[in-house]
Design an enzyme around this catalytic site. Structure first.
Site, PDB file in Angstrom:
ATOM      1  N   GLU A   1     -19.692 -59.122 -43.758  1.00 17.88           N
ATOM      2  CA  GLU A   1     -19.205 -60.439 -44.973  1.00 17.88           C
ATOM      3  C   GLU A   1     -17.529 -59.738 -45.424  1.00 17.88           C
ATOM      4  O   GLU A   1     -17.756 -60.642 -46.908  1.00 17.88           O
ATOM      5  CB  GLU A   1     -20.887 -60.863 -45.686  1.00 17.88           C
ATOM      6  CG  GLU A   1     -21.242 -60.846 -45.455  1.00 17.88           C
ATOM      7  CD  GLU A   1     -22.820 -61.593 -46.335  1.00 17.88           C
ATOM      8  OE1 GLU A   1     -22.470 -61.380 -47.625  1.00 17.88           O
ATOM      9  OE2 GLU A   1     -23.705 -61.697 -46.314  1.00 17.88           O
ATOM     10  N   GLY A   2     -17.082 -59.292 -44.528  1.00 18.36           N
ATOM     11  CA  GLY A   2     -15.610 -59.116 -44.552  1.00 18.36           C
ATOM     12  C   GLY A   2     -15.654 -57.394 -44.736  1.00 18.36           C
ATOM     13  O   GLY A   2     -16.326 -57.214 -46.328  1.00 18.36           O
TER      14      GLY A   2
END
Length: 803
Positions: free
Chosen positions: A496-497
């Site tokens: 997620e990043g």
């Protein structure tokens, strides 16, 4: 004299309304006063006229726009970095919340302390105490890891109880839970099994259900959402590719608009080709959410050829779709794997939201991620950290070396105090942010802060726990409570990043534009070539900078004592320092943008430190808010002060790090004098404070409070269940043990031999007390044991990778 009096009055009024105009008017009044004393006659009136002329140039909008603003407009236009469409969409995604208050330099503490987090409903609480507890009972993390999956009964139970439908409204057959409940469920599952937590988390986070709820057509919602809620359809979402990870905008997956004849009917659709990897639930998914670049070379849909990133729902049973293979993410057993598609044809109505949403996929993903990142991974970090805290504290009381429980050693205590403080910080930030989401916010910058910094703190927590539990933590087996959490921790850091890029590119980069009260207006004015709008935004910006400069200096001079007080005697100094650092951060942020311009985008070390300052101001706000919302409990004072001081120290060091690395050294040194006139004023938490933090957990009630809502196994023969049983008996027999030690110290008992039998014989303890002490010693020995295996076990663990 009349002119001087007039200027004096105007100065007071303008200082009150606009500090920049106030300073300029004060300078004008000073010039006129000096002229009246030193240069009488012609020179006095001449200097007065010059001052008035300069004032007119700056404060008369018509003259200013004609003479001054155009050159400023041209210069700033050349300084701004180029912002692409995908970057613009990412910057504009979500909402702004407390992050805007931090950027203002003067946070509204009344607003924060009056904000009420939505409590769990009776139904949500019953789900946590019922189905979630039952699911935890069904699984054993060691067995799950060895079998590479949860047992079938657990899968059936997850589907039956609608774990995949927590965010799906009841009208579509889901549970309709809020963000807080979603977070609590994931946190509790994470304290039992990473595999279970991830399996439940992903369908309720960034995936088909979330996208359908916000963008799907009624037909899509009515068909898919009930099936997703009950697990009849297992979803996954394909975004990451071999060449598109953190740069998700660089997708190579393509969809070409075309026409195809099926069963004698010509259908307009899309021919897809993709290669995705690291897709959770992909190996078992029945429906695949897919992000791809949509192109229309034959202009079937319109004049646009490169339509852009689009999201579609694809049944995995379609011809050409390949799923089923698995990755091995650090030996975690949740299903994760690649997916390929070769010339897969889908109708246009497979696009999420239908044809009108073609090309809107990037916006859809960014807006969904803005809320999703603030829930799932912070919840995982909370469950992991609470498990580490409870396990380590109990183990440190049970395990003895040199005839002392290791909790008595200051080196262990030092690590343990950080575990407690970091866990408090993570949980406080989690509930505050989930409360904001429940209140309707989609706080994109705060969401990025939560993802990056709670997972980093979670990693520190589990690392400290591994250090304390030592050999018991590194020996794999059913008795080991911490190892699987430790092994899988880098997954949270990565997904997620990735944290490195989230910190250096996203948090401050997005925050500086979205949260600053004037930057976005200036950018919009320049893009529209609107001189009037730019003039208004720019000179309001100048006023804003000047106001924060004065505020930052005055608060630095008094170490925040001039800031408005909020909280009790313990939290008030912390809030004042947060006000000081907010003003410092806001002013320094503008200075960095002014000095570096578009180059700041590439100065990732500086933007990363600015992100550190912003993030730790937010996290420390959450700490004080938690303490306030818990009615300032006495046993929370020490941990609140420790965690807050740690946070404030991080803010201070981040700001000093920016000053130390600004390329213009003369300005940097001047700023350091302005913003830190007394040097460093915040130190790391003291040893005594850390000692108090650990001592406050002696009461089991307090330990339960700080590790609330995690799963406590009912099996007391191994793992955490055995630690619980042993620790409880240890506390129960503590006063008996003290009687023995006192008798030895008073030389009533002689060390050596059967000391307990001596104590019974001399009526120091009773026979029943002797039995309890003996039982406790047996349990203590069992609790520190580790697993061992037959040699044959290690010969059957080969995983073969085939093409």
């Amino acid at each position: 004299m009349l002119i001087l009096f007039f200027l004096f009055v105007i100065t007071l009024v303008t200082f009150y309304t606009n500090i920049v105009i106030g300073w300029f008017t004060a300078a004008t009044a000073t010039l006129v006063l000096w002229s009246s004393i030193c240069m009488p006659g012609f020179w006095f009136y001449g200097s007065t006229l010059v001052a008035i002329a300069i004032s007119c140039l700056i404060f008369v909008p018509t003259l200013r726009k004609r003479i001054i603003t155009p050159s400023i407009f041209k210069q700033i236009k050349g300084m701004l970095p180029t912002i692409g469409e995908t970057e613009r969409i990412a910057l504009e995604a979500g909402t702004i919340w407390w992050d805007r208050e931090i950027f203002s330099g003067n946070p509204n503490w009344k607003k924060m302390f009056s904000f009420s987090e939505k409590p769990l409903s009776d139904e949500e609480r019953a789900f946590l105490d019922g189905p979630v507890e039952e699911l935890c009972d069904m699984i054993n993390d060691w067995d799950v890891t060895q079998q590479w999956d949860m047992p079938k009964k657990a899968w059936d139970f997850i589907k039956k109880e609608k774990f995949f439908g927590m965010i799906i409204p009841k009208q579509y057959g889901g549970l309709g839970f809020g963000a807080r409940a979603h977070s609590e469920v994931v946190a509790k599952l994470a304290s039992r099994s990473t595999t279970a937590a991830v399996t439940v988390m992903v369908p309720n986070s960034l995936g088909p259900a979330e996208l359908l709820l916000h963008y799907g057509t009624d037909t899509q919602k009515n068909y898919y959402l009930p099936k997703l809620a009950t697990g009849e359809e297992i979803p996954c979402f394909g975004l990451t590719e071999p060449t598109a990870g953190s740069d998700a905008g660089g997708l190579k997956s393509t969809g070409i608009v075309c026409r195809e004849t099926i069963d004698g009917e010509e259908i307009t659709g899309i021919r897809l080709n993709w290669e995705k990897r690291w897709i959770t639930l992909s190996p078992i998914a029945t429906v695949l959410g897919l992000a791809f670049m949509l192109k229309d070379p034959d202009h079937i849909l319109g004049d646009e050829e490169n339509i852009g990133i689009t999201c579609a729902l694809i049944p995995t049973e379609l011809s050409g779709v390949q799923t089923g293979r698995r990755h091995n993410p650090l030996h975690s057993a949740f299903h994760n794997g690649p997916t390929w598609g070769k010339d897969v044809f889908i109708p246009l109505d497979y696009i999420i939201g239908g044809q009108k949403m073609a090309g809107q996929g990037w916006r859809m993903l960014m807006e969904s991620l803005a809320a999703g990142r603030s829930i799932s991974l912070p919840a995982m970090s909370t469950g992991n950290s609470k498990l580490a805290l409870r396990t380590t504290y109990m183990y440190a009381n049970i395990r003895e070396q040199f005839n002392l429980p290791i909790v008595k050693f200051e080196g262990v205590e030092e690590k343990l105090s950080e575990i407690i403080a970091h866990t408090y910080t993570i949980d406080a930030a989690r509930t505050l942010t989930a409360g904001a989401v429940d209140a309707g916010e989609q706080p994109s910058v705060v969401s990025a802060i939560m993802k990056a910094y709670t997972t980093e703190l979670g990693r520190k927590t589990i690392n400290h726990a591994m250090d304390i539990c030592a050999g018991a933590a590194i020996t794999l087996g059913p008795k080991n409570v911490l190892a699987n959490t430790y092994i899988s921790m880098p997954i949270s850091i990565t997904v997620e990043g990735a944290n490195i890029l989230t910190r250096t590119l996203i948090i401050y980069g997005q925050g500086a534009i979205r949260c600053h009260p004037h930057i976005q207006d200036e950018i919009e004015a320049i893009e529209k070539d609107d001189l009037d709008q730019f003039d208004q935004a720019f000179f309001h910006h100048i006023a804003f900078v000047s106001k924060n400069k004065v505020r930052a200096f005055l608060l630095a001079l008094t170490d925040g004592r001039l800031a408005a007080p909020y909280g009790d005697q313990h939290s008030k100094p912390i809030v004042r320092k947060l006000s000081r650092y907010s003003a410092t951060f806001a002013f320094l942020s503008d200075v960095c943008m002014g000095l570096l311009g578009g180059a700041l985008k590439r100065k990732e070390k500086i933007s990363g430190r600015l992100a550190d300052a912003l993030s730790w101001i937010y996290l420390t706000t959450a700490i004080v808010k938690r303490y306030h919302d818990h009615n300032e409990k006495a046993h929370e004072v020490a941990v609140m002060k420790y965690a807050s001081q740690y946070g404030l120290y991080q803010v201070q060091e981040a700001i000093l790090g920016v000053l130390h690395n600004l390329p213009n050294r003369w300005i940097a040194k001047s700023l350091k004098i302005l913003l830190f006139p007394w040097g460093r004023t915040v130190e790391k938490p003291t040893d005594q404070l850390g000692h108090q933090v650990v001592q406050d957990l002696i009461e089991k009630e307090h330990l339960n409070h700080f590790t609330e809502s995690i799963y406590i196994p009912k099996d007391t023969t191994t793992g955490l269940g055995l630690l619980e049983k042993t620790y409880d008996l240890l506390m129960e027999t503590h006063h008996i043990d003290q009687k023995i030690k006192k008798a030895i110290k008073d030389k009533v008992l002689t060390p050596g031999g059967d000391i307990l039998a001596q104590a019974v014989k001399k009526d120091i303890i009773t026979e029943s007390e002797q039995a309890k002490l003996e039982e406790c010693e047996v349990l203590k020995l069992q609790a520190i044991q580790v697993d061992d295996f037959a040699d044959e076990t290690f010969k059957n663990t080969t995983i073969t990778a085939t093409a």
